[in-house]
Design a protein around this motif. Structure first.
Motif, PDB file in Angstrom:
ATOM      1  N   TYR A  67       0.869  -1.176   0.000  1.00  0.00           N
ATOM      2  CA  TYR A  67       0.000   0.000   0.000  1.00  0.00           C
ATOM      3  C   TYR A  67       0.901   1.220   0.000  1.00  0.00           C
ATOM      4  N   ASP A  68       0.710   2.104  -0.966  1.00  0.00           N
ATOM      5  CA  ASP A  68       1.570   3.280  -1.119  1.00  0.00           C
ATOM      6  C   ASP A  68       1.237   4.359  -0.096  1.00  0.00           C
ATOM      7  N   VAL A  69       2.288   4.889   0.529  1.00  0.00           N
ATOM      8  CA  VAL A  69       2.172   6.009   1.457  1.00  0.00           C
ATOM      9  C   VAL A  69       3.133   7.093   0.974  1.00  0.00           C
ATOM     10  N   GLN A  70       2.566   8.208   0.528  1.00  0.00           N
ATOM     11  CA  GLN A  70       3.374   9.383   0.178  1.00  0.00           C
ATOM     12  C   GLN A  70       3.499  10.166   1.476  1.00  0.00           C
ATOM     13  N   ILE A  71       4.523   9.845   2.217  1.00  0.00           N
ATOM     14  CA  ILE A  71       4.654  10.245   3.613  1.00  0.00           C
ATOM     15  C   ILE A  71       4.707  11.761   3.808  1.00  0.00           C
ATOM     16  N   ASP A  72       5.199  12.473   2.818  1.00  0.00           N
ATOM     17  CA  ASP A  72       5.203  13.937   2.811  1.00  0.00           C
ATOM     18  C   ASP A  72       4.559  14.338   1.496  1.00  0.00           C
ATOM     19  N   GLU A  73       3.310  14.801   1.551  1.00  0.00           N
ATOM     20  CA  GLU A  73       2.569  15.034   0.319  1.00  0.00           C
ATOM     21  C   GLU A  73       3.186  16.111  -0.577  1.00  0.00           C
ATOM     22  N   THR A  74       4.110  16.897  -0.064  1.00  0.00           N
ATOM     23  CA  THR A  74       4.775  17.899  -0.903  1.00  0.00           C
ATOM     24  C   THR A  74       6.036  17.361  -1.566  1.00  0.00           C
ATOM     25  N   ASN A  75       6.452  16.149  -1.183  1.00  0.00           N
ATOM     26  CA  ASN A  75       7.688  15.562  -1.701  1.00  0.00           C
ATOM     27  C   ASN A  75       7.350  14.580  -2.815  1.00  0.00           C
ATOM     28  N   GLU A  76       7.691  14.923  -4.034  1.00  0.00           N
ATOM     29  CA  GLU A  76       7.428  14.070  -5.204  1.00  0.00           C
ATOM     30  C   GLU A  76       8.496  13.008  -5.407  1.00  0.00           C
ATOM     31  N   TYR A  77       9.388  12.854  -4.449  1.00  0.00           N
ATOM     32  CA  TYR A  77      10.495  11.917  -4.588  1.00  0.00           C
ATOM     33  C   TYR A  77      10.502  10.824  -3.524  1.00  0.00           C
ATOM     34  N   THR A  78       9.430  10.727  -2.742  1.00  0.00           N
ATOM     35  CA  THR A  78       9.390   9.708  -1.697  1.00  0.00           C
ATOM     36  C   THR A  78       7.996   9.103  -1.600  1.00  0.00           C
ATOM     37  N   ILE A  79       7.940   7.784  -1.798  1.00  0.00           N
ATOM     38  CA  ILE A  79       6.721   7.012  -1.583  1.00  0.00           C
ATOM     39  C   ILE A  79       7.156   5.640  -1.080  1.00  0.00           C
ATOM     40  N   ILE A  80       6.521   5.188  -0.028  1.00  0.00           N
ATOM     41  CA  ILE A  80       6.965   3.956   0.616  1.00  0.00           C
ATOM     42  C   ILE A  80       5.806   2.984   0.746  1.00  0.00           C
ATOM     43  N   LEU A 124      13.827   8.723   7.658  1.00  0.00           N
ATOM     44  CA  LEU A 124      12.681   9.288   6.934  1.00  0.00           C
ATOM     45  C   LEU A 124      11.476   9.419   7.856  1.00  0.00           C
ATOM     46  N   TYR A 125      11.165   8.380   8.596  1.00  0.00           N
ATOM     47  CA  TYR A 125       9.990   8.403   9.465  1.00  0.00           C
ATOM     48  C   TYR A 125      10.163   9.425  10.585  1.00  0.00           C
ATOM     49  N   GLU A 126      11.364   9.521  11.105  1.00  0.00           N
ATOM     50  CA  GLU A 126      11.632  10.502  12.156  1.00  0.00           C
ATOM     51  C   GLU A 126      11.433  11.921  11.636  1.00  0.00           C
ATOM     52  N   ARG A 127      12.015  12.229  10.485  1.00  0.00           N
ATOM     53  CA  ARG A 127      11.945  13.616   9.984  1.00  0.00           C
ATOM     54  C   ARG A 127      10.572  14.000   9.449  1.00  0.00           C
ATOM     55  N   THR A 128       9.733  13.008   9.091  1.00  0.00           N
ATOM     56  CA  THR A 128       8.403  13.331   8.574  1.00  0.00           C
ATOM     57  C   THR A 128       7.310  13.239   9.632  1.00  0.00           C
ATOM     58  N   GLY A 129       7.674  12.927  10.874  1.00  0.00           N
ATOM     59  CA  GLY A 129       6.724  13.001  11.975  1.00  0.00           C
ATOM     60  C   GLY A 129       5.871  11.770  12.214  1.00  0.00           C
ATOM     61  N   VAL A 130       6.351  10.590  11.841  1.00  0.00           N
ATOM     62  CA  VAL A 130       5.639   9.355  12.183  1.00  0.00           C
ATOM     63  C   VAL A 130       5.774   9.182  13.696  1.00  0.00           C
ATOM     64  N   GLY A 131       4.662   9.154  14.393  1.00  0.00           N
ATOM     65  CA  GLY A 131       4.682   9.175  15.857  1.00  0.00           C
ATOM     66  C   GLY A 131       5.310   7.972  16.515  1.00  0.00           C
ATOM     67  N   GLU A 132       5.136   6.800  15.908  1.00  0.00           N
ATOM     68  CA  GLU A 132       5.645   5.580  16.515  1.00  0.00           C
ATOM     69  C   GLU A 132       6.124   4.648  15.408  1.00  0.00           C
ATOM     70  N   TYR A 133       7.260   3.983  15.645  1.00  0.00           N
ATOM     71  CA  TYR A 133       7.866   3.098  14.660  1.00  0.00           C
ATOM     72  C   TYR A 133       8.269   1.809  15.358  1.00  0.00           C
ATOM     73  N   TRP A 134       7.769   0.676  14.819  1.00  0.00           N
ATOM     74  CA  TRP A 134       8.133  -0.630  15.352  1.00  0.00           C
ATOM     75  C   TRP A 134       9.033  -1.335  14.360  1.00  0.00           C
ATOM     76  N   LEU A 135      10.160  -1.821  14.834  1.00  0.00           N
ATOM     77  CA  LEU A 135      11.063  -2.663  14.043  1.00  0.00           C
ATOM     78  C   LEU A 135      10.939  -4.082  14.580  1.00  0.00           C
ATOM     79  N   VAL A 136      10.392  -4.955  13.755  1.00  0.00           N
ATOM     80  CA  VAL A 136      10.110  -6.325  14.161  1.00  0.00           C
ATOM     81  C   VAL A 136      11.213  -7.228  13.618  1.00  0.00           C
ATOM     82  N   ASP A 137      11.844  -7.986  14.500  1.00  0.00           N
ATOM     83  CA  ASP A 137      12.917  -8.903  14.125  1.00  0.00           C
ATOM     84  C   ASP A 137      12.431 -10.339  14.312  1.00  0.00           C
TER      85      ASP A 137
END
Length: 183
Positions: A67-80, A124-137
């Motif tokens: 599922y595409d997330v354009q994490i910063d809608e003003t940035n045309e160079y990042t979609i995750i 990327l997530y830190e600078r764009t304001g994602v409130g919480e990030y889980w890294l699953v190992d």
């Protein structure tokens, strides 16, 4: 002086014409193949089910990759394409993608993606304001939980396969991790 192809940033509109599954971080394309492993998909499925069950249909939108997330809608160079993304606000979601930072992103590490998830995506997530990030190992059967505080991620806790994971963004969310990982 003309920019060389090797140094040229790719835009979302250019990438949308390509075949396959791609992510774009600051104009650099990342091919999302090969398909994830069985253990990766098991963990994603179990966490998605737990989140959908917790949030129900209306409180939050929960999406699973691809599922595409354009994490910063003003940035045309990042979609995750995070493994799982959770949005409290429905406004940034349309038929093609979400535009804006999710409240929670979960990435399940694999040998092919671990460095990208721990470095490029973390930053990327830190600078764009994602409130919480889980890294699953899945290999070590742990989940690292990071939370945004003063525009920087702070490691909140590392949860093991026998723990109950508690979110700090969603205070009522608690997930029993027994059964999340493949034995």
């Amino acid at each position: 002086m003309a920019e060389s192809k090797a140094n040229r940033r790719i835009s979302i509109s250019e990438m949308s014409k390509w075949d396959g599954n791609w992510e774009l971080i600051d104009g650099i394309p990342y091919n999302m193949t090969p398909a994830p492993s069985t253990s990766h998909q098991h963990v994603v499925g179990e966490l998605f089910f737990a989140l959908r069950t917790h949030f129900g249909g209306d409180r939050c939108s929960v999406f699973v990759s691809p599922y595409d997330v354009q994490i910063d809608e003003t940035n045309e160079y990042t979609i995750i394409q995070p493994d799982i993304s959770v949005f409290r606000n429905q406004d940034p979601i349309d038929e093609k993608r979400a535009k804006g930072a999710p409240d929670l992103i979960i990435e399940v590490l694999s040998p092919a993606t671990a460095l990208k998830d721990r470095n490029h995506k973390f930053n990327l997530y830190e600078r764009t304001g994602v409130g919480e990030y889980w890294l699953v190992d899945p290999l070590n059967r742990t989940i690292e939980v990071y939370g945004l505080a003063d525009d920087k991620y702070r490691k909140r806790q590392v949860f093991g396969h026998e723990d109950t994971l508690s979110s700090f963004t969603f205070s009522e969310l608690a997930i029993e991790l027994n059964g999340i990982f493949v034995d």
